[in-house]
Design a protein around this motif. Sequence first.
Motif, mmCIF file in Angstrom:
data_model
loop_
_atom_site.group_PDB
_atom_site.id
_atom_site.type_symbol
_atom_site.label_atom_id
_atom_site.label_comp_id
_atom_site.label_asym_id
_atom_site.label_seq_id
_atom_site.Cartn_x
_atom_site.Cartn_y
_atom_site.Cartn_z
ATOM 1 N N LEU A 113 6.871 1.626 9.804
ATOM 2 C CA LEU A 113 6.837 2.239 8.440
ATOM 3 C C LEU A 113 7.755 3.521 8.721
ATOM 4 O O LEU A 113 8.628 3.616 7.825
ATOM 5 N N ASN B 95 0.826 -1.138 -0.037
ATOM 6 C CA ASN B 95 -0.096 0.101 -0.042
ATOM 7 C C ASN B 95 0.754 1.407 -0.007
ATOM 8 O O ASN B 95 0.376 2.282 -0.339
ATOM 9 N N CYS B 96 2.007 1.189 0.239
ATOM 10 C CA CYS B 96 3.094 2.369 0.339
ATOM 11 C C CYS B 96 3.908 2.390 -0.910
ATOM 12 O O CYS B 96 4.780 3.079 -0.983
ATOM 13 N N GLN B 97 3.432 1.368 -1.659
ATOM 14 C CA GLN B 97 4.003 1.534 -3.139
ATOM 15 C C GLN B 97 5.586 0.816 -3.173
ATOM 16 O O GLN B 97 6.229 1.194 -4.179
ATOM 17 N N TYR B 98 5.786 -0.305 -2.282
ATOM 18 C CA TYR B 98 6.972 -0.823 -2.225
ATOM 19 C C TYR B 98 6.872 -2.142 -2.909
ATOM 20 O O TYR B 98 5.466 -2.831 -2.922
ATOM 21 N N ARG C 238 2.550 2.013 12.286
ATOM 22 C CA ARG C 238 2.980 3.279 11.782
ATOM 23 C C ARG C 238 4.445 3.755 12.106
ATOM 24 O O ARG C 238 5.407 4.167 11.368
ATOM 25 N N ARG D 42 11.283 4.004 6.380
ATOM 26 C CA ARG D 42 11.501 5.143 5.544
ATOM 27 C C ARG D 42 12.950 5.879 6.067
ATOM 28 O O ARG D 42 13.664 6.226 5.107
#
Length: 232
Positions: A109, A22-25, A106, A113
């Motif tokens: 993630l 969902n975080c485009q990884y 959270r 990052r």
Amino acid sequence: MRILVVEDDVQIADMLAEALTNCQYVVDVAQDGEEAWNYAQTLEYDLVLLDITLPRLNGIRLCQQLRDRHFSLPVLMLTARDTIDDKIIGLDAGADDYMVKPFNLRELLARIRALLRRGSTASTPTLSWGSLQINSSTHEVVFDEQPLHLTPKEYALLELLVSSGRRVLSKPGIIERIWSLDDPPTEETVKSHIKTLRNKLREVGAAEDFIETVYGLGYRLKQLESDNAFMH
């Protein structure tokens, strides 16, 4: 960016894979250390999310093996063990960070990052090619100050093309970089994504051949006019 999740608890692995996707990884999941080691030798990963307690080859040994073979990618360890000694063992094995289960998603993630920002591919959050600007942190894309609305796969494809510059990317190479191992598309799917991406770029003013086809080889970005002027 591609992340390897090494976790033998299927429920946790599925949750992590969904959140990261969902975080485009791009996410691959290995359920034991030996499988993870095989993946690491086959594909290029930007980060490993690594459980300590694993069958066949535990997380400590796998991390040591990665470092012994000079894999420099960030490793974030996950474990149910919450003692100072356990953390020291994990960090001394070569881990870059350490989180204890149960963890806050959270926060996890955010730590991912942060680790990726330390890597060379994430040191510059903005990628550009002429009038095209890509913010790798927010996944926003603009061309000549006009926003470009892309699907996650279109974004990943464009980011890969920009980061590769004039290097030709083959269809199998593109598939390897932006699709997970358990969901590989056909080469026709890549061709379809390229066509849609070209149409969206053309709608905001990009040249028809902004993405060039190198026949028989693959795709790359059109050479910038400033490069041509420099060469002449």
